[in-house]
Scaffold this active site. Structure first.
Site, mmCIF file in Angstrom:
data_model
loop_
_atom_site.group_PDB
_atom_site.id
_atom_site.type_symbol
_atom_site.label_atom_id
_atom_site.label_comp_id
_atom_site.label_asym_id
_atom_site.label_seq_id
_atom_site.Cartn_x
_atom_site.Cartn_y
_atom_site.Cartn_z
ATOM 1 C CG ASN A 53 0.385 -10.885 8.718
ATOM 2 O OD1 ASN A 53 -0.265 -10.081 8.046
ATOM 3 N ND2 ASN A 53 0.548 -10.746 10.014
ATOM 4 C CG MET A 106 -2.440 -0.968 11.098
ATOM 5 S SD MET A 106 -0.701 -0.600 10.818
ATOM 6 C CE MET A 106 0.079 -2.018 11.609
ATOM 7 C CB SER A 107 -6.871 0.798 6.533
ATOM 8 O OG SER A 107 -7.167 -0.493 6.049
ATOM 9 C CE1 TYR A 117 0.928 3.716 7.677
ATOM 10 C CE2 TYR A 117 -0.979 2.367 8.253
ATOM 11 C CZ TYR A 117 0.010 2.726 7.353
ATOM 12 O OH TYR A 117 0.080 2.097 6.143
ATOM 13 C CD GLU A 118 -0.099 7.466 4.842
ATOM 14 O OE1 GLU A 118 0.540 8.103 3.994
ATOM 15 O OE2 GLU A 118 -1.209 6.945 4.619
ATOM 16 C CB SER A 134 -1.136 -2.808 1.553
ATOM 17 O OG SER A 134 -1.149 -1.886 2.588
ATOM 18 C CB ALA A 141 -2.991 -6.046 3.491
ATOM 19 C CG HIS A 157 -2.881 3.859 5.827
ATOM 20 N ND1 HIS A 157 -2.284 3.962 4.594
ATOM 21 C CD2 HIS A 157 -3.558 2.684 5.841
ATOM 22 C CE1 HIS A 157 -2.576 2.874 3.882
ATOM 23 N NE2 HIS A 157 -3.356 2.088 4.617
ATOM 24 C CG HIS A 209 5.035 -3.307 4.958
ATOM 25 N ND1 HIS A 209 3.663 -3.313 5.118
ATOM 26 C CD2 HIS A 209 5.287 -2.551 3.869
ATOM 27 C CE1 HIS A 209 3.120 -2.572 4.163
ATOM 28 N NE2 HIS A 209 4.077 -2.099 3.385
ATOM 29 C CG HIS A 248 -0.261 2.849 0.026
ATOM 30 N ND1 HIS A 248 -1.540 2.692 0.500
ATOM 31 C CD2 HIS A 248 0.462 1.858 0.576
ATOM 32 C CE1 HIS A 248 -1.566 1.651 1.304
ATOM 33 N NE2 HIS A 248 -0.371 1.124 1.376
#
Ligand SMILES: *[C@@H]1O[C@H](CO)[C@@H](O)[C@H](O)[C@H]1NC(C)=O
Ligand SMILES: *[C@@H]1O[C@H](CO)[C@@H](O)[C@H](O)[C@H]1NC(C)=O
Ligand SMILES: *[C@@H]1O[C@H](CO)[C@@H](O)[C@H](O)[C@H]1NC(C)=O
Length: 286
Positions: free
Chosen positions: A247, A223-224, A92-93, A37, A120, A90, A261, A68
């Site tokens: 974060n 998440m990757s 989640y996509e 990201s 990230a 990803h 995000h 992206h």
């Protein structure tokens, strides 16, 4: 490629994509970089670029997330031939897990030997600060626990063995190289080394989940990365993984903080130069 297709791909399909690329560029990369990201700027550092938008590459998946961009960039970094994925896929996509990892097998068939993955991630380890760079020394594959492993299904021995070892997934030599490079460039004070845990997303973690992951020994969560690393190790690529801690996750019920995000993208922007420089210095030394 259909995002939701559940069929795994055949050797011939990966080969067709790789052959098409080899027919359309003179570059013969030994290093592949997957940009996380906001980290796509790495691709801009390449010299003598050849850029292929994903949509133009036969059988290649296409990217959907804002920030992206979707293109494969071939070029040279300090004389080293590289291919850079600007924009990754990803889980989640809604992509099938085999689609997420499709490019990695294409890299293997292009002759790539080393994969550098950046992402990230949220910091779970209390001693991590926002903006730290974490060398991934190991991972926890949560989607894998739930049956989402890209190596499930028929195993083609031309890629690798049925039961690949993962105790050495993140190359020790490359990590040492990264530490040396960080020291030289004066960013070792914010370099960490730890365990990355992958969750499927797209929702961020609950407080209870963060506490659980900490207990399990994870230092950062994202998440990757893990699916790509599994497939890369399966076909024998050396892997270096770098997480930018964008974060700190919330583990306190009294905290009013919330994951968002925008914060992730802001921090990425601040440290992106350091991370790019680090990756580029590492490649110089390969
Ligand atoms: C690559 O080029 C060769 C030789 O010109 C050709 O036979 C082959 O069909 C091409 N493959 C692809 C996938 O474009
Ligand atoms: C880039 O391409 C130009 C022209 O083709 C060539 O002269 C130059 O040496 C190349 N640079 C690199 C770093 O390969
Ligand atoms: C957190 O990071 C520090 C510094 O890298 C490390 O020494 C420690 O083992 C990590 N884990 C925990 C649970 O503190």
């Amino acid at each position: 490629m259909e995002a939701t297709s559940s069929r795994s791909c055949s050797y011939e399909e990966y080969k067709e994509t790789a052959d098409w690329l080899l027919n359309h560029t003179k570059h013969r990369p030994k290093v592949a970089i997957i940009c996380g990201s906001g980290l796509g700027g790495l691709a801009d550092l390449l010299e003598n670029k050849t850029v292929f938008p994903y949509k133009d590459i036969p059988r290649f998946p296409t990217s959907t997330v804002p920030g992206h961009e979707g293109s494969l960039v071939f070029g040279k970094l300090h004389g080293h031939e590289c291919v850079c994925m600007k924009g990754r896929f990803h889980f989640y996509e809604g992509y099938n897990i085999n689609t997420v990892t499709y490019p990695v097998r294409v890299f293997f068939l292009l002759g790539v030997e080393t994969l550098i993955v950046t992402n990230a991630a949220g910091g779970l380890n209390g001693s991590y600060n926002v903006g730290d760079i974490m060398l991934i020394k190991d991972h926890i594959n949560m989607p894998g626990f739930a049956g989402q492993n890209p190596l499930c299904g028929h195993n083609d021995e031309r890629f690798g063995v049925r039961f690949p070892c993962m105790s050495d997934a993140y190359d020790r030599g490359l990590r040492e190289l990264a530490k040396g490079s960080a020291k030289e460039q004066g960013c070792d004070q914010f370099l960490q080394e730890g365990v990355y845990c992958m969750l499927a997303g797209p929702s961020y973690e609950t407080i209870a989940e963060c506490r659980l992951l900490k207990t399990l020994g994870a230092d950062a969560v994202g998440m990757s990365t893990v699916p790509e690393v599994l497939v890369a190790r399966h076909c024998g690529l050396r892997v270096l993984g770098l997480s930018l801690i964008t974060n700190k996750v919330v583990t306190d019920y009294d905290s009013g903080e919330k994951a968002n995000h925008e914060e992730v993208l802001r921090t990425t922007e601040l440290r992106t130069q350091d991370l790019q420089k680090l990756v580029s210095n590492i490649i110089t030394k390969l």
